[in-house]
Design an enzyme around this catalytic site. Structure first.
Site, PDB file in Angstrom:
ATOM      1  N   ASP A   1       0.871  -1.287   0.196  1.00  0.00           N
ATOM      2  CA  ASP A   1      -0.086   0.136  -0.034  1.00  0.00           C
ATOM      3  C   ASP A   1       0.933   1.333  -0.002  1.00  0.00           C
ATOM      4  O   ASP A   1       1.879   1.173   0.507  1.00  0.00           O
ATOM      5  CB  ASP A   1      -0.932  -0.088   1.388  1.00  0.00           C
ATOM      6  CG  ASP A   1      -2.184   0.839   0.873  1.00  0.00           C
ATOM      7  OD1 ASP A   1      -3.274   0.341   0.732  1.00  0.00           O
ATOM      8  OD2 ASP A   1      -1.914   2.097   1.102  1.00  0.00           O
TER       9      ASP A   1
ATOM     10  N   THR B   1     -16.726   0.673   1.303  1.00  0.00           N
ATOM     11  CA  THR B   1     -15.432   1.119   1.409  1.00  0.00           C
ATOM     12  C   THR B   1     -15.049   2.591   1.464  1.00  0.00           C
ATOM     13  O   THR B   1     -16.251   3.378   1.279  1.00  0.00           O
ATOM     14  CB  THR B   1     -14.605   0.623  -0.062  1.00  0.00           C
ATOM     15  OG1 THR B   1     -14.967   1.350  -1.084  1.00  0.00           O
ATOM     16  CG2 THR B   1     -14.722  -0.945  -0.084  1.00  0.00           C
TER      17      THR B   1
ATOM     18  N   TYR C   1     -12.954   8.140 -13.656  1.00  0.00           N
ATOM     19  CA  TYR C   1     -12.963   6.476 -13.032  1.00  0.00           C
ATOM     20  C   TYR C   1     -13.526   5.686 -13.877  1.00  0.00           C
ATOM     21  O   TYR C   1     -13.136   4.533 -14.056  1.00  0.00           O
ATOM     22  CB  TYR C   1     -13.928   6.825 -11.679  1.00  0.00           C
ATOM     23  CG  TYR C   1     -14.006   5.685 -10.951  1.00  0.00           C
ATOM     24  CD1 TYR C   1     -12.963   5.060  -9.896  1.00  0.00           C
ATOM     25  CD2 TYR C   1     -15.145   4.903 -10.839  1.00  0.00           C
ATOM     26  CE1 TYR C   1     -12.982   4.139  -9.087  1.00  0.00           C
ATOM     27  CE2 TYR C   1     -15.244   3.749 -10.188  1.00  0.00           C
ATOM     28  CZ  TYR C   1     -14.226   3.332  -9.210  1.00  0.00           C
ATOM     29  OH  TYR C   1     -14.217   2.297  -8.354  1.00  0.00           O
TER      30      TYR C   1
ATOM     31  N   VAL D   1       1.733   2.292  -6.390  1.00  0.00           N
ATOM     32  CA  VAL D   1       1.572   1.851  -7.703  1.00  0.00           C
ATOM     33  C   VAL D   1       1.991   2.652  -8.917  1.00  0.00           C
ATOM     34  O   VAL D   1       1.861   2.171  -9.783  1.00  0.00           O
ATOM     35  CB  VAL D   1       0.140   1.028  -7.580  1.00  0.00           C
ATOM     36  CG1 VAL D   1      -0.411   0.281  -6.830  1.00  0.00           C
ATOM     37  CG2 VAL D   1      -1.199   2.449  -7.836  1.00  0.00           C
TER      38      VAL D   1
ATOM     39  N   LYS E   1     -11.504   2.354 -15.194  1.00  0.00           N
ATOM     40  CA  LYS E   1     -12.154   0.819 -14.973  1.00  0.00           C
ATOM     41  C   LYS E   1     -12.488   0.088 -16.300  1.00  0.00           C
ATOM     42  O   LYS E   1     -12.104  -1.045 -16.221  1.00  0.00           O
ATOM     43  CB  LYS E   1     -13.244   0.950 -14.017  1.00  0.00           C
ATOM     44  CG  LYS E   1     -13.062   1.459 -12.553  1.00  0.00           C
ATOM     45  CD  LYS E   1     -12.087   0.487 -11.915  1.00  0.00           C
ATOM     46  CE  LYS E   1     -11.476   0.931 -10.640  1.00  0.00           C
ATOM     47  NZ  LYS E   1     -10.814  -0.041  -9.805  1.00  0.00           N
TER      48      LYS E   1
END
Length: 273
Positions: free
Chosen positions: A40, A212, A177, A82, A181
């Protein structure tokens, strides 16, 4: 799957491991006997208006997963962004060093931003979404797939990613977004084709509204009182638990998914219906 210990003797790297679907996946794999390196960024992003996972959360996930695994050293953590290909290569190298090879990589790190039409979203927020949600998956693939292919034949490597129901829906004020995706879904299909015959497969899950921190931020972007407001749009009439998505990822990591590649499996409470 061949029982709850399907991952015995196998090792995985999971990004976004501090919370949400990534954390739940670390726990699910550990419960199946996998050795797991949870990765992370563990730091806030100045481009995004909400807090990221912390190193303390990452450590707590690893401790809990280690207890489930029941064996010291089977679950470890590493701070890495990342957006940094070199950091992901180092994470993969650590997993190979620790456990003798890599058998699965799960790209679960994700962020969200928007709340306005695309042309009004600050460019730095748009870029953060594209760089993490799509670029992070690409970079993990570049780092991890060669390691998966380094396993001796007959191999059964797994490259997995978290896409979204947003990959196939036009969600207003979340254009970047949706684009990221959709890119993940296309990437997985292409990897499935490229990896044909190698013994390594590529698959993804497409979650719906899941409980989340990202969904909490989505509610803020839409001016909703809470993330629970999204429950009504899913036929199940509730939010998904991250563990429900992680269970499908754990299945895809295991031997039971051997006949699947290039698939994006909806785990969306019926949202796409």
């Amino acid at each position: 799957m061949n029982g709850r210990r399907d991952g015995e003797g196998r090792a995985a790297v999971v990004t976004g491991g501090a919370r949400g679907i990534g954390a739940a996946t670390v726990r699910a794999l550990a419960a199946r006997g996998w050795a797991v390196l949870a990765v992370d960024v563990a730091a806030d992003d100045p481009a995004l208006p909400y807090p990221m996972g912390t190193e303390a959360e990452l450590r707590a996930v690893v401790r809990a997963a280690g207890r489930v695994a029941g064996e010291a050293g089977r679950v470890a953590w590493r701070v890495a962004d990342v957006r940094d290909g070199g950091a992901l290569e180092a994470a993969v190298a650590e997993a190979e060093e620790r456990w003798g090879g890599l058998d699965a990589a799960v790209a679960a790190a994700g962020v969200i931003a928007g709340g306005a039409p695309l042309w009004e979203v600050p460019p730095e927020r748009e870029q953060a979404v594209l760089d993490v949600d799509l670029g992070g998956v690409v970079r993990l693939a570049r780092a991890a797939v060669p390691a998966l292919l380094r396993r001796a034949e007959p191999r059964s490597g797994r490259f997995l990613a978290v896409a979204s129901a947003a990959a196939t829906r036009g969600l207003p004020m979340l254009a970047a977004y949706c684009a990221a995706k959709a890119g993940v879904a296309g990437l997985i299909r292409a990897l499935g084709a490229e990896l044909g015959g190698t013994g390594v497969t590529a698959n993804a899950v497409g979650p719906g509204s899941t409980d989340t921190r990202v969904l909490d931020e989505s509610a803020c972007l839409y001016g909703l009182p809470s993330a629970q407001s999204f429950a009504a749009q899913q036929p199940l009439r509730r939010l998904l638990d991250p563990a429900e998505v992680a269970e499908v990822l754990a299945f895809l990591a295991g031997s039971g998914s051997s006949g699947m590649t290039g698939a994006v499996v909806p785990v969306d409470g019926g949202l796409a219906l």
